[in-house]
Design a protein around this motif. Structure first.
Motif, PDB file in Angstrom:
ATOM      1  N   GLN A 236      20.427   4.968  -1.473  1.00 24.64           N
ATOM      2  CA  GLN A 236      19.924   6.382  -0.894  1.00 24.64           C
ATOM      3  C   GLN A 236      18.859   6.477  -0.333  1.00 24.64           C
ATOM      4  O   GLN A 236      17.674   5.531  -0.650  1.00 24.64           O
ATOM      5  N   PRO A 237      18.535   7.022   0.655  1.00 23.34           N
ATOM      6  CA  PRO A 237      17.257   6.872   1.689  1.00 23.34           C
ATOM      7  C   PRO A 237      16.175   7.724   0.698  1.00 23.34           C
ATOM      8  O   PRO A 237      16.435   8.620   0.241  1.00 23.34           O
ATOM      9  N   GLY A 238      14.916   7.096   1.185  1.00 21.15           N
ATOM     10  CA  GLY A 238      13.859   8.154   0.678  1.00 21.15           C
ATOM     11  C   GLY A 238      13.093   7.358  -0.698  1.00 21.15           C
ATOM     12  O   GLY A 238      13.842   7.071  -1.637  1.00 21.15           O
ATOM     13  N   TYR A 239      11.966   7.481  -0.799  1.00 17.66           N
ATOM     14  CA  TYR A 239      11.213   7.128  -2.041  1.00 17.66           C
ATOM     15  C   TYR A 239      11.604   7.835  -3.228  1.00 17.66           C
ATOM     16  O   TYR A 239      11.864   7.250  -4.353  1.00 17.66           O
ATOM     17  N   LEU A 240      11.638   9.156  -3.057  1.00 20.87           N
ATOM     18  CA  LEU A 240      11.901   9.956  -4.496  1.00 20.87           C
ATOM     19  C   LEU A 240      13.160   9.779  -5.110  1.00 20.87           C
ATOM     20  O   LEU A 240      13.280   9.675  -5.976  1.00 20.87           O
ATOM     21  N   SER A 241      14.165   9.488  -4.246  1.00 24.61           N
ATOM     22  CA  SER A 241      15.557   9.396  -4.673  1.00 24.61           C
ATOM     23  C   SER A 241      15.584   8.018  -5.534  1.00 24.61           C
ATOM     24  O   SER A 241      15.984   7.731  -6.281  1.00 24.61           O
ATOM     25  N   TYR A 242      14.649   6.894  -4.687  1.00 25.31           N
ATOM     26  CA  TYR A 242      14.890   5.502  -5.254  1.00 25.31           C
ATOM     27  C   TYR A 242      14.030   5.792  -6.713  1.00 25.31           C
ATOM     28  O   TYR A 242      14.592   5.076  -7.941  1.00 25.31           O
ATOM     29  N   ARG A 243      12.853   6.472  -6.695  1.00 28.69           N
ATOM     30  CA  ARG A 243      12.122   6.436  -7.947  1.00 28.69           C
ATOM     31  C   ARG A 243      13.100   7.100  -9.056  1.00 28.69           C
ATOM     32  O   ARG A 243      12.958   6.792 -10.310  1.00 28.69           O
ATOM     33  N   PHE A 244      13.738   8.275  -8.934  1.00 34.28           N
ATOM     34  CA  PHE A 244      14.666   8.984  -9.844  1.00 34.28           C
ATOM     35  C   PHE A 244      15.787   8.218 -10.378  1.00 34.28           C
ATOM     36  O   PHE A 244      15.874   8.191 -11.401  1.00 34.28           O
ATOM     37  N   ALA A 245      16.215   7.480  -9.477  1.00 36.03           N
ATOM     38  CA  ALA A 245      17.379   6.609  -9.867  1.00 36.03           C
ATOM     39  C   ALA A 245      16.845   5.543 -10.725  1.00 36.03           C
ATOM     40  O   ALA A 245      17.357   5.048 -11.914  1.00 36.03           O
ATOM     41  N   LYS A 246      15.848   4.655 -10.244  1.00 37.53           N
ATOM     42  CA  LYS A 246      15.074   3.670 -11.096  1.00 37.53           C
ATOM     43  C   LYS A 246      14.712   3.909 -12.648  1.00 37.53           C
ATOM     44  O   LYS A 246      14.949   3.427 -13.593  1.00 37.53           O
ATOM     45  N   ASN A 247      14.183   5.225 -12.402  1.00 41.95           N
ATOM     46  CA  ASN A 247      13.540   5.837 -13.774  1.00 41.95           C
ATOM     47  C   ASN A 247      14.605   6.082 -14.822  1.00 41.95           C
ATOM     48  O   ASN A 247      14.855   5.812 -15.955  1.00 41.95           O
ATOM     49  N   GLN A 248      15.883   6.637 -14.158  1.00 44.82           N
ATOM     50  CA  GLN A 248      17.032   7.006 -15.206  1.00 44.82           C
ATOM     51  C   GLN A 248      17.681   5.648 -15.630  1.00 44.82           C
ATOM     52  O   GLN A 248      17.958   5.670 -16.939  1.00 44.82           O
ATOM     53  N   THR A 249      17.517   4.603 -14.643  1.00 44.64           N
ATOM     54  CA  THR A 249      18.338   3.250 -15.291  1.00 44.64           C
ATOM     55  C   THR A 249      17.345   2.781 -16.423  1.00 44.64           C
ATOM     56  O   THR A 249      17.692   2.050 -17.342  1.00 44.64           O
ATOM     57  N   LEU A 250      16.152   2.887 -15.949  1.00 41.86           N
ATOM     58  CA  LEU A 250      14.914   2.158 -17.034  1.00 41.86           C
ATOM     59  C   LEU A 250      15.199   2.980 -18.425  1.00 41.86           C
ATOM     60  O   LEU A 250      15.147   2.232 -19.217  1.00 41.86           O
ATOM     61  N   HIS A 251      15.517   4.093 -18.446  1.00 41.91           N
ATOM     62  CA  HIS A 251      15.407   4.780 -19.533  1.00 41.91           C
ATOM     63  C   HIS A 251      16.623   4.354 -20.431  1.00 41.91           C
ATOM     64  O   HIS A 251      16.627   4.100 -21.516  1.00 41.91           O
ATOM     65  N   ARG A 252      17.861   4.456 -19.543  1.00 40.16           N
ATOM     66  CA  ARG A 252      19.131   3.972 -20.533  1.00 40.16           C
ATOM     67  C   ARG A 252      18.932   2.575 -20.863  1.00 40.16           C
ATOM     68  O   ARG A 252      19.273   2.316 -22.026  1.00 40.16           O
ATOM     69  N   TRP A 253      18.373   1.860 -20.162  1.00 46.16           N
ATOM     70  CA  TRP A 253      18.028   0.376 -20.534  1.00 46.16           C
ATOM     71  C   TRP A 253      17.236   0.425 -21.770  1.00 46.16           C
ATOM     72  O   TRP A 253      17.753  -0.452 -22.811  1.00 46.16           O
ATOM     73  N   ARG A 254      16.188   1.124 -21.725  1.00 42.89           N
ATOM     74  CA  ARG A 254      15.308   1.000 -22.944  1.00 42.89           C
ATOM     75  C   ARG A 254      15.905   1.671 -24.252  1.00 42.89           C
ATOM     76  O   ARG A 254      15.790   1.185 -25.383  1.00 42.89           O
ATOM     77  N   GLN A 255      16.710   2.703 -23.937  1.00 44.71           N
ATOM     78  CA  GLN A 255      17.329   3.195 -24.997  1.00 44.71           C
ATOM     79  C   GLN A 255      18.337   2.221 -25.577  1.00 44.71           C
ATOM     80  O   GLN A 255      18.479   1.950 -27.042  1.00 44.71           O
ATOM     81  N   ARG A 256      18.971   1.561 -24.979  1.00 46.00           N
ATOM     82  CA  ARG A 256      20.016   0.489 -25.475  1.00 46.00           C
ATOM     83  C   ARG A 256      19.243  -0.546 -26.033  1.00 46.00           C
ATOM     84  O   ARG A 256      19.734  -1.215 -27.001  1.00 46.00           O
ATOM     85  N   TYR A 257      18.305  -1.001 -25.691  1.00 42.09           N
ATOM     86  CA  TYR A 257      17.498  -2.086 -26.292  1.00 42.09           C
ATOM     87  C   TYR A 257      16.842  -1.916 -27.311  1.00 42.09           C
ATOM     88  O   TYR A 257      16.911  -2.567 -28.334  1.00 42.09           O
ATOM     89  N   ARG A 258      16.326  -0.547 -27.527  1.00 43.65           N
ATOM     90  CA  ARG A 258      15.959  -0.230 -29.013  1.00 43.65           C
ATOM     91  C   ARG A 258      16.964  -0.054 -29.892  1.00 43.65           C
ATOM     92  O   ARG A 258      16.833  -0.347 -31.047  1.00 43.65           O
ATOM     93  N   ALA A 259      18.287   0.226 -29.398  1.00 46.28           N
ATOM     94  CA  ALA A 259      19.421   0.572 -30.432  1.00 46.28           C
ATOM     95  C   ALA A 259      19.763  -1.036 -31.000  1.00 46.28           C
ATOM     96  O   ALA A 259      19.973  -1.159 -32.266  1.00 46.28           O
ATOM     97  N   GLU A 260      19.685  -1.763 -30.052  1.00 43.23           N
ATOM     98  CA  GLU A 260      19.981  -2.967 -30.445  1.00 43.23           C
ATOM     99  C   GLU A 260      19.120  -3.678 -31.223  1.00 43.23           C
ATOM    100  O   GLU A 260      19.373  -4.380 -32.370  1.00 43.23           O
ATOM    101  N   ARG A 261      17.655  -3.559 -31.258  1.00 44.83           N
ATOM    102  CA  ARG A 261      16.830  -4.194 -32.071  1.00 44.83           C
ATOM    103  C   ARG A 261      16.790  -3.462 -33.265  1.00 44.83           C
ATOM    104  O   ARG A 261      16.519  -4.050 -34.409  1.00 44.83           O
ATOM    105  N   LYS A 262      17.061  -2.127 -33.405  1.00 38.70           N
ATOM    106  CA  LYS A 262      17.229  -1.462 -34.659  1.00 38.70           C
ATOM    107  C   LYS A 262      18.638  -1.926 -35.591  1.00 38.70           C
ATOM    108  O   LYS A 262      18.341  -2.197 -36.821  1.00 38.70           O
ATOM    109  N   ARG A 263      19.680  -2.177 -34.819  1.00 42.58           N
ATOM    110  CA  ARG A 263      20.688  -2.869 -35.687  1.00 42.58           C
ATOM    111  C   ARG A 263      20.267  -4.328 -36.086  1.00 42.58           C
ATOM    112  O   ARG A 263      20.849  -4.716 -37.159  1.00 42.58           O
ATOM    113  N   ALA A 264      19.558  -5.082 -35.360  1.00 43.64           N
ATOM    114  CA  ALA A 264      19.191  -6.323 -35.748  1.00 43.64           C
ATOM    115  C   ALA A 264      18.319  -6.296 -36.907  1.00 43.64           C
ATOM    116  O   ALA A 264      18.560  -7.234 -37.795  1.00 43.64           O
ATOM    117  N   ALA A 265      17.391  -5.341 -36.932  1.00 45.37           N
ATOM    118  CA  ALA A 265      16.425  -5.262 -37.993  1.00 45.37           C
ATOM    119  C   ALA A 265      17.217  -4.925 -39.422  1.00 45.37           C
ATOM    120  O   ALA A 265      17.004  -5.538 -40.422  1.00 45.37           O
TER     121      ALA A 265
END
Length: 569
Positions: A236-265
């Motif tokens: 998608q063209p434009g910085y704001l579209s990029y920033r929104f998409a990246k923030n969404q991806t990072l949010h899902r990524w961090r959620q999954r990471y926290r869930a995996e670490r909780k299961r491991a603990a």
């Protein structure tokens, strides 16, 4: 024309830089390239241009390629005229070859479509108009136009603008630009933006300029690690579209990471409990079914082991995320200071330079200051800054945004506030004990002596040397490692091996080392990643310390629009 990078990889000795980069650039493609400092953005452009050979994958090119690097290292004796002449000679040679091919075309057996492409290419190069195009580009970009001026006597920004003007006039099929707005003022950025939007070939632009991404980019390639450790192309063209998409991806990524670490603990707790039951001190009571109880315990532990193996197999391998900026808590004042008294005050400053004084370039990367035309042994003093009847006072926790075109004296004013420029007229007064942190523009343009020194010295070493030399107060020191600007690995690498962006991060860290009351930042967004630019802008708006910023960054000026502004003409 087209350029295709397929599963591109590159490594320096002992350090992988790029992996799995696949992208195509065709006519009409305007690719923005972003990523953290040290993520390989400049290396990527060098691979596309054929300056480096990939360690994996391949690059396929069809058409001419032009690269404008961040730093132009001038050959001794090379002049502005030499660069311009090289551009014009190349254009005329290419146009002559195309015209010869058209003249030799066999109308009986030749490919008419190929002839049309040849004629269109010759028309596009327009060698008969090249002199005017170069002159217009030099003028609109604010570059020196005197043919005899030696390149090694120009500032970093002046050299960059000359090279950029020549590359724009060449009209290559593929144009590769590395941080093109770093050394441009608002008028020059507007000219460059118009040229890029109208570019008839393909573009790949490494930039931190969020406004430029909005105006130009049709797609954005982010070289930062993603979920699977590979770069991501945001279509998608434009910085704001990029920033929104990246923030969404990072949010899902961090959620999954926290869930995996909780299961491991949780599993670790179960395993600990199971093994404690099988300690050497445990013995079954007499008369009990010893073997049966031991077998059940072993089965229980083996089941827990299988769960651990299953979890490990399903766990998400998350690369270490880029360090987040941890801006220190800076003081507004020292105890006993009067809040009504300025930290620094300057009145009616006049700064002149002449006789080849290198201070004419303001110590910045743009040659900012009216002395830009004073180079090469000219003994006539040139005016770098002249503000008669002007009072510039920076109070505790004060804010000031300095704006104006290249040559207006912004960098000189910041040097005056820092106490680093002599006044031919006027006065400067500062409080006793005031600590000032400075980030200039041209601090990255190392002298040969500094280059030799920093080639072996690490960022951590330099901080310790400042402390040992008495340049820092032991009671007021910020640990470089705590700022999140450089990783521990980068702190231990020689400064000469760091990328331009990483060295810029160290310059910012160095300004914060001694816990300043006042920050003077000259084009602070230059060479920084856009993620860090966002974080730094937020930090500057809330820090208790006083802040003075001189910038051409259009998005930063919008975000600091509520600050008092000092426009210099």
């Amino acid at each position: 024309m087209h350029l295709v990078a397929d599963e591109l990889a590159f490594s320096y000795p002992g350090r992988a830089v790029l992996r799995g980069v696949s992208v195509s650039v065709n006519t009409g493609t305007r690719l923005g390239v972003v990523g953290e400092n040290g993520s390989g953005k400049s290396t990527f452009l060098h691979l596309l241009a054929g300056r480096l050979d990939p360690s994996g994958g391949e690059v396929r090119r069809d058409g001419t390629v032009a690269l404008v690097e961040q730093e132009l290292h001038a050959t001794p004796g090379q002049t502005v005229g030499d660069l311009v002449a090289g551009t014009l000679d190349g254009l005329r040679t290419a146009a002559a070859e195309l015209e010869a091919a058209a003249a030799a075309f066999d109308h009986e057996t030749g490919d008419l479509a190929e002839l049309q492409r040849t004629l269109a290419r010759a028309e596009h190069l327009a060698a008969w108009d090249a002199d005017r195009r170069v002159d217009v580009a030099l003028t609109r970009l604010g570059a020196p136009r005197e043919p005899g001026r030696p390149l090694d006597e120009l500032s970093v920004g002046e050299r960059y603008r000359v090279r950029l003007a020549c590359r724009l006039a060449e009209r290559a099929d593929l144009l590769l630009l590395d941080e093109p707005t770093n050394h441009l003022d608002t008028g020059a950025i507007e000219f460059l933006t118009g040229e890029l939007v109208a570019w008839r070939g393909g573009l790949a632009v490494v930039t931190h300029d969020r406004e430029l991404l909005d105006d130009v980019a049709t797609a954005i390639l982010d070289l930062d690690p993603s979920w699977d450790g590979r770069p991501v192309l945001y279509g998608q063209p434009g910085y704001l579209s990029y920033r929104f998409a990246k923030n969404q991806t990072l949010h899902r990524w961090r959620q999954r990471y926290r869930a995996e670490r909780k299961r491991a603990a949780h599993l670790a707790e179960v395993l600990d409990s199971s093994y404690e039951g099988l300690s050497d001190e445990w013995r079954p009571p007499k008369g009990s079914q010893t073997h049966r109880r031991a077998t059940r315990a072993r089965i229980h532990v083996k089941a827990a082991d299988r769960l651990a193996q299953k979890l490990e197999a399903e766990a998400v391998e998350v690369p270490v995320p880029p360090p987040a900026l941890a801006f220190p808590d800076l003081p507004a004042m020292s105890p006993g200071w009067d809040a009504a008294e300025p930290l620094v005050e300057v009145r009616s400053p006049l700064v002149v330079a002449g006789g080849g004084d290198r201070s004419r370039s303001d110590g910045d990367g743009t040659g900012d200051g009216r002395g830009d035309d004073a180079g090469g042994g000219n003994s006539v003093p040139s005016v770098l800054l002249d503000l008669p009847g002007t009072r510039v006072a920076v109070p505790p926790s004060g804010r000031l945004l300095v704006t104006g075109p290249n040559g207006a004296g912004k960098s000189t004013l910041l040097r005056v506030l820092a106490g680093g420029a002599g006044l031919a007229r006027g006065s400067r007064v500062s409080r006793d004990g005031v600590r000032i942190g400075v980030v200039g523009q041209e601090s990255l343009a190392l002298t040969p002596q500094a280059a030799r020194r920093t080639g072996f010295e690490t960022a951590a070493d330099e901080a310790l040397e400042l402390l040992a030399a008495g340049a820092l107060d032991p009671d007021h020191v910020v640990a470089v490692a705590s700022l999140g600007l450089l990783s521990e690995e980068d702190l231990d690498r020689p400064l000469g091996e760091l990328s331009v962006g990483q060295r810029r991060r160290f310059e910012l860290a160095r300004a914060l080392l001694h816990v300043p009351h006042l920050l003077l930042l000259d084009e602070p967004t230059n060479h920084l990643s856009i993620d860090l630019v966002d974080e730094l802008t937020r930090a500057l708006t809330i820090t208790p310390a006083a802040v003075v910023v001189a910038t051409h960054d259009r998005r930063m000026r919008e975000e600091l629009a509520d600050w008092p502004e000092l426009p210099l003409a």
